[in-house]
Scaffold this motif. Structure first.
Motif, mmCIF file in Angstrom:
data_model
loop_
_atom_site.group_PDB
_atom_site.id
_atom_site.type_symbol
_atom_site.label_atom_id
_atom_site.label_comp_id
_atom_site.label_asym_id
_atom_site.label_seq_id
_atom_site.Cartn_x
_atom_site.Cartn_y
_atom_site.Cartn_z
ATOM 1 N N THR A 212 0.439 -1.352 -0.038
ATOM 2 C CA THR A 212 -0.131 0.322 -0.057
ATOM 3 C C THR A 212 0.756 1.073 0.125
ATOM 4 O OG1 THR A 212 -1.337 -1.209 0.945
ATOM 5 C CG2 THR A 212 -2.255 1.562 1.664
ATOM 6 N N ILE A 216 0.905 4.372 -2.598
ATOM 7 C CA ILE A 216 0.735 5.025 -2.059
ATOM 8 C C ILE A 216 1.754 6.218 -2.537
ATOM 9 C CG2 ILE A 216 0.300 7.463 -0.692
ATOM 10 C CD1 ILE A 216 -1.362 4.855 1.149
ATOM 11 N N VAL A 219 1.748 6.946 -6.460
ATOM 12 C CA VAL A 219 0.398 8.255 -5.958
ATOM 13 C C VAL A 219 1.114 9.480 -6.031
ATOM 14 C CG1 VAL A 219 -1.937 9.178 -6.434
ATOM 15 C CG2 VAL A 219 -0.792 6.365 -6.090
ATOM 16 N N PHE A 220 2.219 9.893 -5.013
ATOM 17 C CA PHE A 220 2.545 10.979 -4.891
ATOM 18 C C PHE A 220 3.917 11.572 -5.861
ATOM 19 C CE2 PHE A 220 -0.100 10.771 -1.500
ATOM 20 C CZ PHE A 220 -0.276 12.491 -1.682
ATOM 21 N N GLY A 221 4.200 10.569 -6.216
ATOM 22 C CA GLY A 221 5.394 10.293 -7.619
ATOM 23 C C GLY A 221 4.863 11.277 -8.791
ATOM 24 N N GLY A 222 3.541 10.473 -9.028
ATOM 25 C CA GLY A 222 3.005 10.898 -10.440
ATOM 26 C C GLY A 222 2.922 10.096 -11.386
ATOM 27 N N ILE A 223 2.528 8.919 -10.556
ATOM 28 C CA ILE A 223 2.447 7.746 -11.183
ATOM 29 C C ILE A 223 1.031 7.671 -12.757
ATOM 30 C CG2 ILE A 223 0.834 6.851 -10.172
ATOM 31 C CD1 ILE A 223 2.160 3.504 -11.291
ATOM 32 N N TYR A 244 -5.939 3.826 -4.332
ATOM 33 C CA TYR A 244 -5.958 5.090 -4.146
ATOM 34 C C TYR A 244 -6.128 6.006 -5.044
ATOM 35 C CZ TYR A 244 -4.942 3.247 0.778
ATOM 36 O OH TYR A 244 -4.887 3.065 2.002
ATOM 37 N N VAL A 247 -8.869 8.174 -5.448
ATOM 38 C CA VAL A 247 -9.278 9.118 -4.260
ATOM 39 C C VAL A 247 -8.050 10.445 -4.717
ATOM 40 C CG1 VAL A 247 -9.090 9.198 -2.129
ATOM 41 C CG2 VAL A 247 -9.964 6.935 -3.328
ATOM 42 N N LEU A 248 -7.381 9.635 -4.869
ATOM 43 C CA LEU A 248 -5.861 11.235 -3.943
ATOM 44 C C LEU A 248 -5.524 11.986 -5.769
ATOM 45 C CD1 LEU A 248 -2.889 8.761 -2.439
ATOM 46 C CD2 LEU A 248 -4.965 10.401 -1.918
ATOM 47 N N PHE A 357 7.184 3.626 -0.031
ATOM 48 C CA PHE A 357 6.588 4.797 0.199
ATOM 49 C C PHE A 357 7.322 6.114 -1.027
ATOM 50 C CE2 PHE A 357 6.442 9.203 0.773
ATOM 51 C CZ PHE A 357 4.415 10.142 0.481
ATOM 52 N N TRP A 361 7.809 7.204 -4.880
ATOM 53 C CA TRP A 361 8.271 8.312 -5.902
ATOM 54 C C TRP A 361 9.506 8.830 -6.214
ATOM 55 C CZ3 TRP A 361 11.203 12.246 -4.051
ATOM 56 C CH2 TRP A 361 11.257 12.702 -2.885
ATOM 57 N N PHE A 392 3.245 9.014 6.062
ATOM 58 C CA PHE A 392 4.077 9.450 4.723
ATOM 59 C C PHE A 392 4.886 10.748 5.036
ATOM 60 C CE2 PHE A 392 1.025 5.583 3.523
ATOM 61 C CZ PHE A 392 1.888 5.075 4.041
ATOM 62 N N TYR A 394 4.860 14.666 2.391
ATOM 63 C CA TYR A 394 5.118 14.694 1.051
ATOM 64 C C TYR A 394 6.965 14.766 0.507
ATOM 65 C CZ TYR A 394 2.482 16.929 -2.759
ATOM 66 O OH TYR A 394 2.394 18.062 -3.298
#
Ligand SMILES: Cc1ncc(C[n+]2csc(CCOP(=O)(O)OP(=O)(O)O)c2C)c(N)n1
Ligand code: SF4
Ligand SMILES: [Mg+2]
Lengths: 648, 351
Positions: A212, A216, A219-223, A244, A247-248, A357, A361, A392, A394
């Motif tokens: 997970t 996530i 996702v914060f890495g801009g996948i 996610y 949602v994100l 995590f 990214w 996590f 940013y």
């Protein structure tokens, strides 16, 4: 009776598919909520229903939460593993069992608690008949809670989380649990020493699994693109992306900035991911050993054609299908030069859920910066078990999209560029991306020989020059990959090098080595291949370096031999491969076995408790020992058989 | 940017987007003289020029084989990806997500698609990847020097291989069964038909499979071999004459045709494919009939050519994903990285 507070292990023996995971997670989460350092490991078979499965929980006030090889408390729900479970209780421990299992109990050195689970569930008219087995699991949680003092509010919080706030299942489960607790209060007399008491050591922390966290992080890495094929223990990574991303990355117009595809196999999964990476998307795939094997030809293409892509390998134990639900660090050498012909991979080695995590990214930045496939090697223990983690954070820096030329750039260059031209001297060329409308933007990508302008060629000199540039690019990579983590100790007489999920076990082994054997150590956790200069420094500094890992052949050690041939004598392999999450026992015993083998007479002295100062005053003797051992034993030696331990 | 390009030929030789035929050419071919693959490359150049396609809007793909080398020999100004043996479909599937406005032209071989790549071939069909998927079908492995391919007919004799003991794979039937939305067959020896079919395929949204019989003059061109020029010429059984009418052209031709024999298929972009039936009233939108026609051709040893099946109502792969209007590969951090506040939200979602 002596009390043992916040320092014991619990093992629950159930049947696979019996729905006990809710119950076990509830125990784990409530203890976490009580502020006590805790870990939970699911030891499960490759089966959907019926085979024995165990869940082991380690509670430790000092934070040593690696899996413990002995069980202080055992809860036996599965008749098939009853005898084994009974035998596994440590002397002085406690044994809880479902009282409908009628099998002989011969032990007198432990506390025995029968649990009338079926009767308690039946007595609650609110539980529908077909829910009885499921909810029955909560009864043992309740009995355990009563006997070791799990806080009821913490339990409620855990159930609320698990059932996403849905009142009906929360109540049904909580009531069954309460019934168990009430029954225990009225009928059981405490005969064992194990107790929980609230602490504040998990404040501000979260619990999550590595898959997970990786999703996530991605996702914060801009996948933007993922393709995958189901395989344990990697599936939940891609499934978490599907959970996610909506949602994100929700947008007002309801449209998507990403695509996740379940491919027809791992070949296609990596093929699609490479296609997407080539056309400018942050792209990844996730798999485990067998899938990685299928991906090799494509991995070589991505390396040679210089296509950014991220490949997660949540390792399980091989070779072949191996033990599909057991953990391992067995894919390291395979990944190191994956594909035919000469190649070097960039590999990230997360050591805990937080780093899953973080590398989620960072891996995209690296892949796009270096224009190469980046492999992230996690494992089943990290990927699928719940770990305590710091929250996590940013990403601390903006996305690095690497060297990409768009229309404007090409206009400035007047179309004068070469796809594989090393313009900056760092061996990383510039690339263009399909969709660029400049008529000079296009180039033809291929896995066949190519020149600096991406034209087909079989010219030997051009081939060699290109390959040498790729080798230099691996050197450039050293400055970008995550540095290792050094757990420094000024008084250390030995070094330990490891990676991945073994960190907790190593901390504990270090502690034991110091307090019980007077051996002080310094620990470097490697987080990437190629090795950065911090690794050089550590290896230069120490005379005796134990390389701890979860495989048979000492794979990191093999790579260290290749990368540091001049220091080959320093490395001692502590490799173990039982497929279970790392435990301090084999780490400690493995180090002692190799350390003792030095045969310089320090063994007995070391075994006597020594102060740090004394240990530090020993270096001369140790040096001699290193030389001797190197001359008389093979790098892997007998240590493996020496550290073999019995497990149920 | 096009103005800055060196223009070959006189102004009259340019198409609607101001490009000359030269702008669609590639590097000189290194395939054998007379190889069917070369003539297909030439028809791709002609079709793209005549359709006034911007080369920058096309991505070329291929696997490995003589056929898969072809993308080097047309459309230099298009991006291209010569991938692995049998793996063109997956590369194309991923790559076309980069900028969903672009169209793929893939060139594969019968070995590439019907043997090693059969799995990926069929999955590209069911996903309706937005590309023209050409199989340059010669019944042999050209590049590895003349082994039987999976499309070789039973009983075919080849020099070093002896006699082929197996039944062949039918590319069009496999495509149809796998839910391809456009299936056609042609013959490299019939360049006009190849070109018209290419145009129709390019106008189609979604996957367009072209099984083009493309003789290998070096390893499989005996008179009686199914994939030879001679056999193709003798046994070609066109379903119809096919012509493609570009979207903005006045559709004059239509009037001249005999109503009863004509079937029109309108494509998404407003273009029309006109099928002039030669014998029976063949309806290429009927999948059952299409399968029947293929079976009938097989029984009669016909080389059935033409547009065998088309379905213009299915969304393409990228349509299914409901993507933002801007190409994904132009998105920046602002679109891709969730806001800072989201990290707290995520942490709150954990236990
Ligand atoms: C994994 C792998 N296996 C085998 C090969 C060798 N190989 C190259 S081309 C080819 C067959 C090509 O046949 P086809 O696709 O029909 O193309 P043609 O040359 O006939 O146009 C083979 C087997 C390869 N490149 N990769
Ligand atoms: S060997 Fe056959 S397929 Fe290959 S280029 Fe020559 S004629 Fe064409
Ligand atoms: Mg062929």
């Amino acid at each position: 009776m002596n009390k043992i507070v916040n320092d014991f292990s619990i093992t629950v023996g159930t049947k696979n598919g019996s729905g006990s995971s809710t119950a076990n997670n509830t125990i784990l989460r409530s203890i976490f909520k009580m502020g006590i350092p805790v870990s939970g490991k699911n030891l499960f078979p490759s089966n959907i229903q019926g085979l024995p499965t165990w869940y082991t929980i380690r509670v430790n006030k000092d934070g040593f939460i690696a899996r413990k090889e002995t069980s202080d408390i055992v809860i036996a729900i599965n008749p098939d593993s009853f005898a084994k479970d009974l035998a596994s209780v440590a002397p002085g421990g406690a044994f809880f069992y479902a009282d409908d299992i009628r099998q002989p109990i011969t032990r007198v050195d432990i506390a025995i608690y029968p649990m009338p689970i079926k009767a308690i569930v039946k007595a609650d008219a609110n539980i529908p008949a077909d829910f009885r087995d499921l909810v029955g699991n909560m009864v043992y949680v309740g009995i355990l809670a009563q006997m070791i003092n799990i806080d009821m509010e913490a339990i409620r919080a855990a159930l609320t989380f698990h059932f996403k706030g849905k009142q009906k299942p929360i109540d049904m489960n909580f009531n069954a649990l309460k019934a168990g607790a009430d029954w225990a209060a009225a009928n059981l007399e405490k005969k064992d020493p194990f107790q929980l008491e609230k602490m504040n050591k998990t404040e501000g922390m979260i619990m999550a699994d590595g898959n997970t966290a990786a999703a996530i992080g991605s996702v914060f890495g801009g996948i933007q693109f993922a393709a995958w094929y189901p395989i344990t223990p990697a599936s939940s990574l891609a499934e978490a992306l599907n959970d996610y991303l909506p949602v994100l990355r929700k947008r007002e117009d309801g449209k998507h900035t990403y695509a996740v595809i379940q491919a027809e196999d791992e070949l296609a999964a990596l093929g699609m991911a490479i296609g997407a990476g080539w056309s400018g998307l942050r792209s990844m795939t996730s798999t485990s050993g067998p899938g990685l094997s299928l991906m090799t030809e494509f991995a070589g293409l991505a390396y040679y054609a210089e296509v950014p892509v991220v490949v997660w390998d949540v390792q399980r134990i091989g070779p072949s299908t191996g033990l599909p639900t057991r953990t391992s660090q067995g894919d390291l050498t395979f990944t190191y030069t994956i594909g035919h012909g000469d190649s070097h991979s960039v590999i990230l080695l997360p050591g805990d859920v937080y780093e899953c995590f973080e590398f989620g990214w960072k891996s995209f930045d690296l892949a796009e910066r270096l224009q190469t496939p980046v492999f992230v090697l996690s494992d089943l223990d990290m990927g699928m078990n719940q770990w305590i983690s710091k929250p996590f954070q940013y990403p601390e820096r903006p996305m690095d999209r690497g060297k990409v030329l768009w229309e404007k750039d090409l206009e400035e260059l007047k179309g004068n560029w070469g796809r594989y031209l090393d313009k900056d001297g760092d061996a990383i060329p510039y690339r263009t991306i399909p969709g660029n409308k400049n008529p000079f933007s296009a180039y033809f990508t291929r896995g066949t020989g190519h020149d600096e302008y991406a034209k087909y060629t079989e010219d030997s000199d051009i081939y060699m020059k290109n390959m040498e540039r790729l080798a230099r690019k691996q050197q450039t990579a050293k400055q970008y990959v995550p540095a290792p983590v050094l757990h420094a100790n000024k008084n250390a007489t030995i070094g330990i090098i490891a990676y991945g999920s073994t960190e907790n076990a190593i901390f504990e082994a270090q502690h034991q080595l110091e307090t019980e054997h007077g051996i002080q150590s310094e620990f470097l956790r490697i987080r990437a291949v190629p090795f950065s200069k911090e690794v050089d420094a550590f290896i230069e500094k120490h005379d005796q370096i134990f390389v701890v890992e979860m495989n048979r052949d000492g794979q990191l050690q093999q790579i260290l031999y290749i990368e540091y041939p001049q220091y080959a004598m320093k490395f001692k392999s502590v490799a173990y491969h039982d497929g279970l999450p790392a435990a301090a026992k084999w780490v400690r015993e493995g180090i002692l076995a190799r350390y003792e083998k030095a045969g310089n007479g320090t063994q007995k002295k070391a075994a006597v408790k020594k102060t740090a100062a004394k240990a530090a005053s020993k270096p001369k003797v140790k040096k001699a020992a290193v030389k001797k051992s190197a001359a008389t034993s093979s790098p892997k030696g007998k240590s493996k058989s020496a550290v073999k331990s019995k497990r149920k | 940017m096009t103005e800055t390009l060196p223009m070959a030929g006189a102004a009259s030789n340019v198409n609607a987007v101001g490009l000359s035929k030269n702008d669609y050419r590639g590097a000189p071919s290194t395939l054998c003289q007379g190889c069917g693959h070369n003539s297909i490359s030439n028809q791709i150049i002609a079709a793209m020029y005549e359709m006034s396609v911007m080369p920058e809007d096309v991505i070329k793909f291929s696997g490995i084989g003589c056929s898969s080398k072809s993308p080097t020999y047309f459309m230099n100004r298009s991006f291209g990806f010569n991938s692995l043996h049998g793996r063109m479909p997956s590369i194309a599937t991923g790559a076309l997500f980069g900028d969903a406005r672009m169209k793929g032209i893939g060139v594969s071989g019968d070995g590439d698609s019907a043997s090693i790549g059969m799995g990926q071939f069929k999955h590209a069909m069911r996903r309706n990847v937005n590309m023209v998927y050409i199989v340059e079908n010669n019944g042999v492995y050209g590049l590895t020097k003349g082994q039987f391919s999976a499309t070789a007919e039973k009983g075919l004799q080849l020099k070093k291989q002896g006699e082929n003991p197996y039944m062949p794979v039918d590319i069009c039937a496999e495509a149809l069964i796998s839910n391809a939305t456009f299936v056609a067959r042609s013959f490299a020896g019939n360049p006009k038909q190849v070109k018209e079919i290419l145009k129709a395929a390019f106008a189609h949204k979604g996957i367009a499979v072209l099984d083009i019989i493309s003789p290998c003059v070096t390893f499989n061109n005996q008179e009686n071999a199914y994939h030879s020029y001679a056999w193709g010429k003798d046994h070609e059984e066109p379903l119809h004459e096919i012509s493609y009418i570009a979207p903005r052209n006045e559709i004059m031709l239509e009037r001249e045709m005999n109503e009863g024999e004509i079937r029109e298929v309108s494509m998404h972009d407003g273009s029309v494919v006109i099928l002039k039936n030669l014998e029976k009233g063949y309806d290429p939108t009927n999948r059952t009939l299409a399968l029947q026609a293929l079976e009938e051709a097989r029984e009669n040893n016909w080389l059935l050519t033409g547009l065998i099946y088309v379905n213009t109502s299915k969304p393409t792969l990228t349509d299914i994903y409901n993507l933002v209007d801007a190409p994904l590969n132009r998105l920046t951090q602002a679109d891709l990285r969730p806001d800072r506040a989201m990290i707290d939200k995520v942490n709150a979602l954990m236990f």
